[in-house]
Design a protein around this motif. Structure first.
Motif, PDB file in Angstrom:
ATOM      1  N   ALA A   1       0.833  -1.210   0.000  1.00 38.17           N
ATOM      2  CA  ALA A   1       0.000   0.000   0.000  1.00 38.17           C
ATOM      3  C   ALA A   1       0.864   1.255   0.000  1.00 38.17           C
ATOM      4  N   ASP A   2       1.936   1.245   0.778  1.00 44.01           N
ATOM      5  CA  ASP A   2       2.867   2.389   0.786  1.00 44.01           C
ATOM      6  C   ASP A   2       3.450   2.623  -0.613  1.00 44.01           C
ATOM      7  N   GLN A   3       3.809   1.531  -1.260  1.00 40.64           N
ATOM      8  CA  GLN A   3       4.399   1.619  -2.597  1.00 40.64           C
ATOM      9  C   GLN A   3       3.400   2.173  -3.604  1.00 40.64           C
ATOM     10  N   ILE A   4       2.179   1.665  -3.557  1.00 42.99           N
ATOM     11  CA  ILE A   4       1.153   2.105  -4.510  1.00 42.99           C
ATOM     12  C   ILE A   4       0.828   3.578  -4.307  1.00 42.99           C
ATOM     13  N   TYR A   5       0.568   3.973  -3.081  1.00 45.74           N
ATOM     14  CA  TYR A   5       0.208   5.369  -2.834  1.00 45.74           C
ATOM     15  C   TYR A   5       1.412   6.297  -2.994  1.00 45.74           C
ATOM     16  N   GLY A   6       2.582   5.795  -2.679  1.00 44.99           N
ATOM     17  CA  GLY A   6       3.784   6.603  -2.896  1.00 44.99           C
ATOM     18  C   GLY A   6       4.019   6.894  -4.355  1.00 44.99           C
ATOM     19  N   ALA A   7       3.601   5.963  -5.222  1.00 44.28           N
ATOM     20  CA  ALA A   7       3.803   6.137  -6.661  1.00 44.28           C
ATOM     21  C   ALA A   7       2.956   7.264  -7.230  1.00 44.28           C
ATOM     22  N   VAL A   8       1.913   7.678  -6.497  1.00 48.77           N
ATOM     23  CA  VAL A   8       1.078   8.787  -6.972  1.00 48.77           C
ATOM     24  C   VAL A   8       1.152   9.985  -6.029  1.00 48.77           C
ATOM     25  N   GLY A   9       2.234  10.068  -5.270  1.00 49.07           N
ATOM     26  CA  GLY A   9       2.525  11.299  -4.546  1.00 49.07           C
ATOM     27  C   GLY A   9       1.882  11.460  -3.193  1.00 49.07           C
ATOM     28  N   ALA A  10       1.580  10.360  -2.486  1.00 51.07           N
ATOM     29  CA  ALA A  10       0.997  10.486  -1.151  1.00 51.07           C
ATOM     30  C   ALA A  10       1.947  11.228  -0.220  1.00 51.07           C
ATOM     31  N   LEU A  11       1.386  12.117   0.587  1.00 52.71           N
ATOM     32  CA  LEU A  11       2.187  12.845   1.570  1.00 52.71           C
ATOM     33  C   LEU A  11       2.503  11.971   2.780  1.00 52.71           C
ATOM     34  N   ALA A  12       1.592  11.062   3.103  1.00 51.08           N
ATOM     35  CA  ALA A  12       1.767  10.140   4.229  1.00 51.08           C
ATOM     36  C   ALA A  12       0.789   8.999   4.067  1.00 51.08           C
ATOM     37  N   VAL A  13       1.115   7.847   4.644  1.00 51.02           N
ATOM     38  CA  VAL A  13       0.222   6.686   4.641  1.00 51.02           C
ATOM     39  C   VAL A  13       0.117   6.170   6.073  1.00 51.02           C
ATOM     40  N   HIS A  14      -1.105   6.013   6.548  1.00 52.16           N
ATOM     41  CA  HIS A  14      -1.329   5.524   7.907  1.00 52.16           C
ATOM     42  C   HIS A  14      -1.838   4.088   7.860  1.00 52.16           C
ATOM     43  N   HIS A  15      -1.241   3.224   8.668  1.00 49.78           N
ATOM     44  CA  HIS A  15      -1.629   1.812   8.732  1.00 49.78           C
ATOM     45  C   HIS A  15      -2.594   1.624   9.904  1.00 49.78           C
ATOM     46  N   THR A  16      -3.846   1.336   9.592  1.00 48.76           N
ATOM     47  CA  THR A  16      -4.877   1.150  10.606  1.00 48.76           C
ATOM     48  C   THR A  16      -4.962  -0.315  10.985  1.00 48.76           C
ATOM     49  N   PRO A  17      -5.009  -0.644  12.274  1.00 54.41           N
ATOM     50  CA  PRO A  17      -5.123  -2.050  12.677  1.00 54.41           C
ATOM     51  C   PRO A  17      -6.495  -2.610  12.332  1.00 54.41           C
ATOM     52  N   PRO A  18      -6.646  -3.945  12.396  1.00 56.53           N
ATOM     53  CA  PRO A  18      -7.925  -4.556  12.029  1.00 56.53           C
ATOM     54  C   PRO A  18      -9.098  -4.047  12.864  1.00 56.53           C
ATOM     55  N   TYR A  19     -10.222  -3.880  12.190  1.00 53.65           N
ATOM     56  CA  TYR A  19     -11.478  -3.526  12.838  1.00 53.65           C
ATOM     57  C   TYR A  19     -12.111  -4.786  13.432  1.00 53.65           C
ATOM     58  N   PRO A  20     -13.223  -4.621  14.182  1.00 52.51           N
ATOM     59  CA  PRO A  20     -14.024  -5.808  14.520  1.00 52.51           C
ATOM     60  C   PRO A  20     -14.352  -6.616  13.258  1.00 52.51           C
ATOM     61  N   SER A  21     -14.356  -7.911  13.398  1.00 53.73           N
ATOM     62  CA  SER A  21     -14.380  -8.810  12.241  1.00 53.73           C
ATOM     63  C   SER A  21     -15.705  -8.771  11.503  1.00 53.73           C
TER      64      SER A  21
END
Length: 533
Positions: free
Chosen positions: A443-463
């Motif tokens: 995800a970092d790679q994909i969004y970085g390829a289109v100029g993301a300023l930052a990427v936040h990794h959210t932990p899993p939600y309730p299933s």
């Protein structure tokens, strides 16, 4: 509540409750609702017991927290294990619906198929320490014709000549990044929301509110399609507000009735020729465990101590990317597209199995709650202030079945009926951790390829993808049901939901649940006609 079509039936009449020729189905979601439709279309009388109310499109609200309170299964549950849910959402391990139509009324709509190797996980992946991998007793070839029928029933886009949904900005950002990062297999579906009118449902208006309920009616659910058609046959007795609490059996060991509580708390007993349990992977094992007897001291269909074990919830996590310019991810469909390249099995990445990336858009209230549970101050507000400029993608991947990940009865805690609540115990397998870490990097790679300023990794939600706990197996010692979903120990008891899945695969499970239900209904009807049930 809107007019309830089930009121055409004397739902608790003695004559009906003593009719032992009926098939009793517990639950009305993807498995139970489909089963009811398929059986009643063949002239089989069915009673569907649904714990929740009968809500219609008119009842639903386009407000995410109000809709959550209206639809979600909020009965008491407990949680244990090393997964972060135990800390963040101890009373809400799962995010499913308690209403007619079940969780098909709350789903994003993605309909990929399982792949051939995913039906042979043990053969393909080998022995993985700590995992209880098992090959399914069926193959992709066995299920393929039922996948076709399920896709046609659900109106899956990109399938059988069905047109794709148009791209929204959230998908365009993901697709452009995927292309620049070297990925090939990305598209706006398959997805069970109509791009154009189909099967008496309108085309999507891209309103961004069909995730919890769909007031427009373009998204498939059993509430919209299967339940009304089953009622129209005259062979379905649908009973909302009826919580199944016990399945009983005769002296020969065949199930003969389901005991349930109605909305007023009164206890009833519905006789049955066949019982099909489709209460999701939490309530299904709970009901079987509560149905213990002298013949089944550990719970119904639990001679091998497999009921409740091998709970899976799919590897999940979310990546939200912040950009300089607006994205407005909330416009258009919630699940607007999929990147499929990483769904392959390739151990050079450091794990077995694979995963999809699927666009996800949450409203401001949900995003504030889930982006980083417990966060406060600038850590949270910097992302919320940038809400219009955020794109989101959800990771959906195969997690490893583990015998210790299980649903049990917590007899120290009681629900509103005085019954023991289900406890959901789960800890990530090292394979899950490795896959999630790798997927965040993608995800970092994909969004970085289109100029993301930052990427936040959210932990899993309730299933939301609850799988296993009553898995299919060729050997009765390894699971709960056979290749038809019939209990190894009980001749006329079936499991008809995601509980029967031997492994979870990487794909969203609803299409497979529907395909299995169509196949199971065909088998049950044939066995009834032959006098074998």
């Amino acid at each position: 509540m809107s007019a309830d079509p089930t009121q055409q039936t004397d739902t608790h009449g003695a004559a009906i409750e003593h009719d032992d020729s009926v098939v009793v189905i517990v639950g009305s979601g993807a498995g139970g609702g489909t089963l009811a439709h398929e059986l009643t279309a063949r002239g089989v009388k069915c009673v569907v017991l649904e714990a929740g109310p009968y809500l219609s499109q008119d009842d639903w609200v386009n407000n995410e927290w109000e809709a959550f309170g209206q639809m979600a299964w909020l009965d008491v549950r407990t949680t244990s294990g090393a997964w972060r849910i135990t800390r963040d959402f101890p009373n809400l391990p799962t995010w499913i619906v308690k209403a007619v139509g079940g969780t098909t009324t709350h789903w994003a709509g993605a309909t990929p198929r399982f792949m051939e190797h995913e039906f042979a996980a043990h053969t393909t992946y080998g022995d993985i320490q700590g995992a209880s991998l098992l090959d399914w007793p069926i193959t992709l070839a066995d299920l393929a014709p039922y996948y076709d029928r399920a896709e046609q029933a659900m109106g899956s886009t990109h399938r059988h000549g069905r047109p794709p949904l148009p791209a929204n900005n959230n998908y365009t950002v993901l697709a452009n990044g995927a292309e620049r990062a070297g990925y090939t297999y990305y598209a706006t579906g398959p997805y069970a929301t109509n791009a154009e009118p189909y099967d008496d449902r309108p085309g999507s208006i891209q309103d961004g509110f069909n995730f919890q309920g769909d007031k427009h009616g373009s998204k498939w659910s059993t509430l919209v399609r299967e339940i009304p058609r089953a009622l129209a046959t005259g062979h379905l007795d649908l009973r909302p507000g009826c919580q199944a609490v016990r399945i009983t059996h005769d002296d020969a060991g065949a199930v003969d009735a389901v005991e349930y509580l109605d909305a007023a708390g009164s206890l009833h007993r519905q006789a049955a020729r066949v019982v099909c349990v489709a209460g999701n992977s939490i309530e299904t094992p709970r009901l079987l465990l509560m149905s213990d007897s002298g013949r089944h001291p550990r719970g119904l269909a639990n001679a091998a101590d497999q009921v409740g074990r091998n709970y899976m919830r799919h590897l999940t996590g979310t990546a939200y990317a912040r950009f300089e310019q607006p994205v407005r991810m909330y416009r258009g469909e919630t699940m607007a597209g999929i990147v499929a390249d990483e769904a392959r099995h390739d151990t050079s990445r450091g794990f077995a199995g694979g995963f999809y990336l699927e666009t996800l858009a949450l409203g401001p209230a949900f995003l504030a709650s889930f982006i980083e549970p417990g966060a406060w101050g600038r850590e949270l507000t910097s992302w919320m202030e940038a809400y219009a400029n955020i794109a989101g993608t959800w990771i959906v991947g195969e997690d490893m079945p583990q015998p210790g990940n299980r649903v049990t009865l917590n007899r120290d805690v009681q629900d509103q009926h005085g019954l023991p609540v289900p406890n959901v115990h789960y800890s990530d397998h090292p394979n899950d951790v490795a896959m999630r870490s790798y997927a965040y990097g993608v995800a970092d790679q994909i969004y970085g390829a289109v100029g993301a300023l930052a990427v936040h990794h959210t932990p899993p939600y309730p299933s939301t993808h609850n799988l296993g706990t009553c898995r299919m197996s060729a050997d009765p010692g390894d699971g709960v049901v056979d290749k038809w979903g019939r209990a190894h120990d009980v001749p006329n008891l079936f499991v008809s939901d995601g509980s029967q899945m031997t492994t979870g695969a990487s794909a969203n499970p609803t299409l497979t649940i529907v395909a299995l239900a169509i196949r199971q209904a065909e088998h049950i009807a044939q066995e009834l006609a032959a006098g074998n049930l």
